[in-house]
Every structure is written in structure tokens, then in C-alpha cells.
Scaffold this motif. Structure first.
Motif, mmCIF file in Angstrom:
data_model
loop_
_atom_site.group_PDB
_atom_site.id
_atom_site.type_symbol
_atom_site.label_atom_id
_atom_site.label_comp_id
_atom_site.label_asym_id
_atom_site.label_seq_id
_atom_site.Cartn_x
_atom_site.Cartn_y
_atom_site.Cartn_z
ATOM 1 N N ALA A 93 0.820 -1.206 0.000
ATOM 2 C CA ALA A 93 0.000 0.000 0.000
ATOM 3 C C ALA A 93 0.861 1.266 0.000
ATOM 4 N N LYS A 94 2.038 1.208 0.590
ATOM 5 C CA LYS A 94 2.904 2.380 0.659
ATOM 6 C C LYS A 94 3.619 2.654 -0.667
ATOM 7 N N SER A 95 3.871 1.634 -1.449
ATOM 8 C CA SER A 95 4.695 1.821 -2.644
ATOM 9 C C SER A 95 3.936 1.536 -3.939
ATOM 10 N N TRP A 96 2.633 1.703 -3.959
ATOM 11 C CA TRP A 96 1.860 1.388 -5.161
ATOM 12 C C TRP A 96 2.179 2.335 -6.305
ATOM 13 N N LYS A 97 2.514 3.594 -6.007
ATOM 14 C CA LYS A 97 2.859 4.541 -7.073
ATOM 15 C C LYS A 97 4.160 4.145 -7.760
ATOM 16 N N LYS A 98 5.140 3.735 -6.978
ATOM 17 C CA LYS A 98 6.423 3.322 -7.546
ATOM 18 C C LYS A 98 6.264 2.060 -8.385
ATOM 19 N N ILE A 99 5.471 1.135 -7.905
ATOM 20 C CA ILE A 99 5.237 -0.107 -8.654
ATOM 21 C C ILE A 99 4.509 0.186 -9.959
ATOM 22 N N GLY A 100 3.490 1.042 -9.895
ATOM 23 C CA GLY A 100 2.755 1.416 -11.109
ATOM 24 C C GLY A 100 3.633 2.136 -12.113
ATOM 25 N N PHE A 103 6.888 1.863 -12.402
ATOM 26 C CA PHE A 103 7.819 0.866 -12.932
ATOM 27 C C PHE A 103 7.157 0.024 -14.020
ATOM 28 N N ILE A 104 5.938 -0.414 -13.789
ATOM 29 C CA ILE A 104 5.215 -1.200 -14.790
ATOM 30 C C ILE A 104 4.957 -0.368 -16.040
ATOM 31 N N LEU A 105 4.616 0.903 -15.883
ATOM 32 C CA LEU A 105 4.380 1.786 -17.016
ATOM 33 C C LEU A 105 5.641 1.978 -17.847
ATOM 34 N N ILE A 106 6.778 2.179 -17.202
ATOM 35 C CA ILE A 106 8.041 2.352 -17.917
ATOM 36 C C ILE A 106 8.402 1.086 -18.680
#
Length: 55
Positions: free
Chosen positions: A3-10, A12-15
Motif C-alpha cells: 500500500a505504501k509503494s503502489w505509485k512506484k510499482i505502477g 515501474f510497470i508503465l516504464i
């Protein structure tokens, strides 16, 4: 933790998806001469079919 790192994961997936798309476009690139030849061939066939229908 997720929940804390969902922006970073998203991000990364987008890149990764963008890089994959760009790589696929370079690998499957159609040359200009091949595209031109297929266009001329298709147009020639269309004109010959029209001529046959008129006869």
C-alpha cells in the motif's frame, strides 16, 4: 508494504510497458520500399479488376 509503494510499482510497470512497445516497433519495422511495393501491387490489381468488370 504494498500500500505504501503502489505509485512506484505502477510507474515501474508503465516504464517497462513503454520500453517494450518501443522495442517491438523497432523490431517489426516495415521498410518504406516494401510498403511502397505492396501499395503499387494492390493498386495495380484493383485497376485490372475494374477493367475486367467493364468488359
Amino acid at each position: 508494504m504494498l500500500a505504501k509503494s503502489w505509485k512506484k510499482i505502477g510507474l515501474f510497470i508503465l516504464i517497462i510497458a513503454c520500453l517494450w512497445n518501443i522495442t517491438a516497433k523497432f523490431v517489426h519495422k516495415v521498410s518504406f520500399s516494401d510498403n511502397l511495393k505492396s501499395t503499387i501491387k494492390g493498386h495495380t490489381e484493383q485497376v485490372s479488376e475494374e477493367d475486367e468488370e467493364k468488359k
